[in-house]
Design a protein around this motif. Structure first.
Motif, PDB file in Angstrom:
ATOM      1  N   ASP A   1      -9.180  -8.588   7.144  1.00  0.00           N
ATOM      2  CA  ASP A   1      -8.534  -9.240   6.005  1.00  0.00           C
ATOM      3  C   ASP A   1      -9.233 -10.567   5.720  1.00  0.00           C
TER       4      ASP A   1
ATOM      5  N   ILE B   1      -6.832   3.588   4.487  1.00  0.00           N
ATOM      6  CA  ILE B   1      -7.478   2.310   4.152  1.00  0.00           C
ATOM      7  C   ILE B   1      -8.669   2.198   5.091  1.00  0.00           C
TER       8      ILE B   1
ATOM      9  N   THR C   1       2.087  -6.953   8.538  1.00  0.00           N
ATOM     10  CA  THR C   1       2.233  -5.760   7.717  1.00  0.00           C
ATOM     11  C   THR C   1       3.449  -4.955   8.206  1.00  0.00           C
TER      12      THR C   1
ATOM     13  N   TYR D   1       0.569   5.044   0.494  1.00  0.00           N
ATOM     14  CA  TYR D   1      -0.346   6.102   0.912  1.00  0.00           C
ATOM     15  C   TYR D   1       0.312   7.452   0.685  1.00  0.00           C
TER      16      TYR D   1
ATOM     17  N   THR E   1       1.931  -5.719   3.188  1.00  0.00           N
ATOM     18  CA  THR E   1       1.154  -6.744   3.885  1.00  0.00           C
ATOM     19  C   THR E   1       1.508  -8.086   3.257  1.00  0.00           C
TER      20      THR E   1
ATOM     21  N   HIS F   1      -9.855  -3.261  11.235  1.00  0.00           N
ATOM     22  CA  HIS F   1      -8.773  -2.287  11.327  1.00  0.00           C
ATOM     23  C   HIS F   1      -8.821  -1.340  10.142  1.00  0.00           C
TER      24      HIS F   1
ATOM     25  N   HIS G   1     -11.816  -2.711   7.740  1.00  0.00           N
ATOM     26  CA  HIS G   1     -12.015  -4.016   7.107  1.00  0.00           C
ATOM     27  C   HIS G   1     -11.402  -5.103   7.972  1.00  0.00           C
TER      28      HIS G   1
ATOM     29  N   TYR H   1     -12.261  -0.302  -1.484  1.00  0.00           N
ATOM     30  CA  TYR H   1     -12.156  -1.156  -0.314  1.00  0.00           C
ATOM     31  C   TYR H   1     -13.256  -0.785   0.653  1.00  0.00           C
TER      32      TYR H   1
ATOM     33  N   VAL I   1      -6.455   2.308   8.489  1.00  0.00           N
ATOM     34  CA  VAL I   1      -5.435   3.341   8.671  1.00  0.00           C
ATOM     35  C   VAL I   1      -6.102   4.652   8.269  1.00  0.00           C
TER      36      VAL I   1
ATOM     37  N   ARG J   1       3.382   7.266   3.249  1.00  0.00           N
ATOM     38  CA  ARG J   1       3.679   6.037   3.983  1.00  0.00           C
ATOM     39  C   ARG J   1       3.560   4.861   3.028  1.00  0.00           C
TER      40      ARG J   1
ATOM     41  N   ASN K   1       0.858  -1.191   0.000  1.00  0.00           N
ATOM     42  CA  ASN K   1       0.000   0.000   0.000  1.00  0.00           C
ATOM     43  C   ASN K   1       0.886   1.230   0.000  1.00  0.00           C
TER      44      ASN K   1
ATOM     45  N   LEU L   1       2.555   2.690  14.422  1.00  0.00           N
ATOM     46  CA  LEU L   1       3.408   1.714  13.729  1.00  0.00           C
ATOM     47  C   LEU L   1       4.712   2.407  13.307  1.00  0.00           C
TER      48      LEU L   1
ATOM     49  N   SER M   1       3.264   0.447   3.173  1.00  0.00           N
ATOM     50  CA  SER M   1       3.204  -0.759   4.005  1.00  0.00           C
ATOM     51  C   SER M   1       3.242  -1.965   3.090  1.00  0.00           C
TER      52      SER M   1
HETATM   53  O1  LIG Z   1      -1.137  -0.242   5.738  1.00  0.00           O
HETATM   54  C1  LIG Z   1      -1.321  -0.950   6.705  1.00  0.00           C
HETATM   55  O2  LIG Z   1      -0.549  -0.959   7.667  1.00  0.00           O
HETATM   56  C2  LIG Z   1      -2.518  -1.849   6.753  1.00  0.00           C
HETATM   57  C3  LIG Z   1      -2.783  -2.500   5.478  1.00  0.00           C
HETATM   58  C4  LIG Z   1      -3.923  -3.432   5.538  1.00  0.00           C
HETATM   59  O3  LIG Z   1      -4.683  -3.448   6.451  1.00  0.00           O
HETATM   60  C5  LIG Z   1      -4.180  -4.363   4.433  1.00  0.00           C
HETATM   61  O4  LIG Z   1      -3.494  -4.286   3.424  1.00  0.00           O
HETATM   62  O5  LIG Z   1      -5.074  -5.196   4.577  1.00  0.00           O
END
Ligand SMILES: O=C(O)CCC(=O)C(=O)O
Ligand SMILES: [Fe+2]
Length: 779
Positions: free
Chosen positions: A642, A637, A652, A631, A715, A702, A640, A761, A704, A711, A629, A684, A713
């Protein structure tokens, strides 16, 4: 200082209003029962008398004020009056297919629904001469009754089919405070014959009560407009087709509503009711409760008064969504910080549907809402909460091989614009996970069973085949200049595994329970040092560039369509294609095996190897897929869970900037990029890895929230065995025709990246089929 005084004043007012509401509710509950039957009887007598007068049979023995003793010989004995209480208790039940709705949340009867009651009274027609001998109150009732059969102005023909309305009880004011709690489009019916129906009158829900009171007050009091016939006709006009009605929720209303929800509410205020009726009709306003504002702080303009008879908040939810105004431009951060709820003077409280999840049994709506509003926590901020690794773990790292990993030799993971070189850096997938026993799974298998099968199917640990340092250097994860040994790096990692945040969770078909919704989460700081982070970030940037240039297969790369706050984020998927939302082919969210994406690049495979080697993830759950991801500032995000197409645990990794992730049993989107509900936030740090399993993965949602700085991430997740097999079959098939992108279009060549919706999403789209709960366990 001025603001503090203002705050005190507001809080004082809030307390008073709440106390008043509570007292009023109790009082009404006690008294209205008695009043109700009394009034019903009075009404029946009144009606009977009116009929008598109309038919010219007004006889001695009846008082001129319309009262009479019950008359066994009356012609009207067959008239059966349905009391509002009876009507209310025979409510309909709109079953909710939202598995997470708290049953308490179903306890609404909207104002509209309440109004939609069958009144068996026969229409009364005002008769010349009769009005002169009946009291004014009775005359008003006659007008109103007459109005129930009168066509609305400009609508002379018969009502169109489906719009004929039975005569309706006149609608009046809700008791003070209650009218603020029916937000647009969120009304719910309540269950018929449910267990709660037997609680008795003392537990009348306040909507019943509100309706009851509203009807009685209207019936008992002269109309606020002075009782003109025209007004009475209007107030009781049959329901018009929706397009002809005065629209209830206006765009401005919603925007204002959302804005205020975000600001929080200092408490209800009768002058600020959403429909403006409290100001409009001259009812007692309880002004003595509210000292006039002492400061010059600007109050928002009161919404325009709504015409009587307009139905409140009857627009459907979806209709309402469609009316969402474009979001206001994001405010610069300092300005946002300055906006205080005091200055905004929010008018009414967030939708009632929200108070359920944070509430506890027996809570009043207010208590439930308060509880919800108060539940925000930041956990895991202090370094002291993070532990050094167990020496057993730190010193004795086993360099096992594990399935699904074939790290290709790549000297330069970065893409320099040469498509051919890029191709080289994405070797084909390795052997993939060992096959589970044939026929081992079937319909109804739980994810837990599948997970167990995967563990069984995984080969036994083998002797170390690779030197981890060399492996990482080859994959571009570690710079050659970095001389720290693998064991030393592992020892520098700091971990926290005892996250705790209790929230009410209601399993499908079960009772709500309080559980630690973040049980199972683990945060490990120091997975990647600064140099390694730089390597990974630069590789990701190169993949984004390649994606934008259309060089990555299928849906590997996707970018949001919109450019606005909360729009989503850029994503890159490796190993498998995950469908965020129902796509244009109508496929459900989950792994889509036939949409082949690029395989895991060596750098990510090396990262997976490290996670297993360092015992962050179990060997049997070594991820074989990744979603990256990216951002930009203000991207987010949404809430949701997963998908269960992926095994637990998964993890992640955070890069570029420290941001917080929100967890809660029910996170609520409040507006573009705004999420509320009971929640905790976990910061984080860059270079850290968050492991999700247990309740943290399966019970809590969860999200974000919009990030304050760019940022990234990564996953990393393992596909469940079924999907892994399907994906592998497809990859093998594609290997024979590397340009093909799907089973049905072998020769299709992607010449530009497809814009699939990472921004789609949705709230519930990622919901697993079944949540697995660990009850009341701290970790
Ligand atoms: O960006 C994040 O730390 C979370 C990403 C996330 O929840 C996902 O990809 O399902
Ligand atoms: Fe997620």
């Amino acid at each position: 200082m001025k603001a503090e005084v203002e705050l005190d004043l507001i809080q004082d007012r809030k307390k008073k209003v709440k106390a008043f509401m509570k007292e009023a509710t109790m009082k009404y509950q006690e008294k209205m029962i008695g009043f109700s039957s009394k009034l019903e009887w009075l009404e029946s007598e009144e009606t009977r008398l009116l009929r008598l007068m109309q038919s010219g049979r007004f006889a001695d023995g009846h008082n001129a004020n319309g009262f009479s003793t019950p008359d066994a010989d009356s012609d009207d004995e067959e008239d059966v009056f349905v009391t509002p209480v009876q009507r209310g208790r025979s409510g309909r039940y709109e079953d909710s297919d939202d598995e997470d709705e708290d049953s308490e949340e179903d306890d609404y009867v909207s104002e509209d629904e309440d109004e939609d009651v069958t009144d068996t009274r026969k229409p009364l027609v005002s008769k010349n001469g009769a009005a002169s001998i009946v009291p004014r109150e009775v005359a008003v009732r006659q007008h109103r009754a007459a109005a129930t059969i009168a066509p609305p102005s400009g609508f002379t023909g018969p009502a169109p089919p489906g719009f004929e309305q039975p005569a309706r009880a006149p609608s009046g004011d809700a008791p003070p405070g209650f009218e603020m709690r029916s937000p647009p489009g969120f009304s719910r019916s309540r269950p018929a014959n449910g267990a709660q129906e037997d609680r008795g009158v003392a537990q009348l829900r306040h909507n019943d009560l509100r309706n009851l009171i509203a009807n009685k007050r209207s019936a008992a009091a002269p109309p606020s407009d002075g009782g003109s016939e025209e007004a009475a006709v209007k107030s009781n006009a049959p329901e018009l087709p929706r397009r002809l009605q005065t629209p209830a929720p206006k765009q401005g209303d919603l925007r204002e509503h959302l804005t205020r929800m975000r600001m929080g509410s200092p408490g209800p205020s009768k002058t600020e009711a959403p429909n403006g009726r409290a100001l409009e009709n001259g009812r007692p306003r309880f002004d003595n409760l509210f000292p006039a504002p002492t400061s010059a702080v600007e109050q928002p303009p009161a919404p325009p008064p709504r015409p009587r008879g307009a139905r409140d908040w009857d627009a459907g939810k979806s209709e309402f969504r469609a009316e969402l105004p474009p979001p206001p431009p994001p405010l610069p951060p300092p300005q946002r910080a300055e906006r205080s709820s005091r200055q905004e003077a929010p008018v009414y409280q967030p939708p009632r549907r929200d108070w359920g999840a944070g509430a506890e049994r027996g809570d009043s709506p207010d208590q439930g809402w308060e509880r919800r509003e108060m539940r925000e926590m930041v956990i895991g901020r202090s370094d002291s909460e993070y532990m050094a690794p167990d020496p057993a773990d730190a010193g004795l790292v086993e360099f096992d091989e594990f399935p699904g990993l074939t790290i290709g030799k790549t000297d330069r993971p970065e893409w320099d614009g040469d498509a051919a070189k890029m191709e080289e850096s994405f070797p084909a997938l390795g052997a993939g996970p060992a096959a589970a026993p044939k026929g081992a799974w079937g319909k109804g298998d739980t994810a837990a069973k599948l997970q167990k099968l995967a563990v069984q199917a995984a080969p036994k640990p083998a002797a170390l085949k690779v030197d981890p340092v060399a492996l990482e250097q080859t994959a571009g994860l570690r710079l050659p200049s970095d001389q720290t040994t693998d064991v030393e790096k592992r020892q520098q990692m700091r971990s926290k595994k005892d996250f705790f945040f209790e929230d009410v969770y209601k399993p499908k078909g079960g009772r709500p329970e309080t559980v630690n919704v973040v049980q199972g989460l683990e945060l490990h700081k120091g997975l990647l040092n600064a140099q390694e982070q730089a390597c990974v970030v630069s590789a990701i940037e190169s993949w984004v560039e390649a994606g934008r240039a259309g060089l990555l297969r299928g849906r590997t790369f996707s970018a949001p369509r919109k450019s606005m706050k909360g729009k989503g984020r850029v994503t890159i998927q490796f190993g498998c294609c995950y469908n965020y939302a129902i796509d244009r082919e109508g496929r459900q969210p989950g792994i889509i095996a036939e949409e082949v994406v690029e395989p895991m690049p060596p750098m990510l495979q090396a990262l997976v190897h490290r996670l297993v080697r360092w015992r962050v993830l179990p060997r049997a759950m070594a991820p074989d897929s990744a979603i990256i991801n990216i951002y930009d500032q203000e991207d987010c995000i949404p809430p949701h869970i997963d998908h269960l197409d992926f095994s637990r645990p998964f993890c992640t990794i955070s890069l570029l900037s420290e941001q917080s992730i929100m967890f809660g049993a029910k996170l609520i989107p409040l507006g573009p990029g705004e999420f509320g509900g009971n929640h905790c936030k976990i910061p984080l740090p860059v270079g850290s890895v968050l492991v999700l399993k247990g309740n943290g993965a399966d019970v809590a949602q969860h999200c974000v929230p919009p990030v304050t700085a760019r940022r990234m991430s990564i996953t990393l997740r393992k596909m469940d065995v079924r999907h892994a097999e399907r994906v592998k079959r497809e990859v093998d098939r594609i290997a024979r025709n590397p340009r093909a992108t799907s089973r049905w279009a072998d020769d299709e060549v992607q010449d530009s990246p497809r814009r699939y919706g990472a921004d789609d999403y949705g709230d519930d789209e990622d919901r697993p089929r079944q949540r697995r709960v660990v009850w009341n366990a701290a970790s």
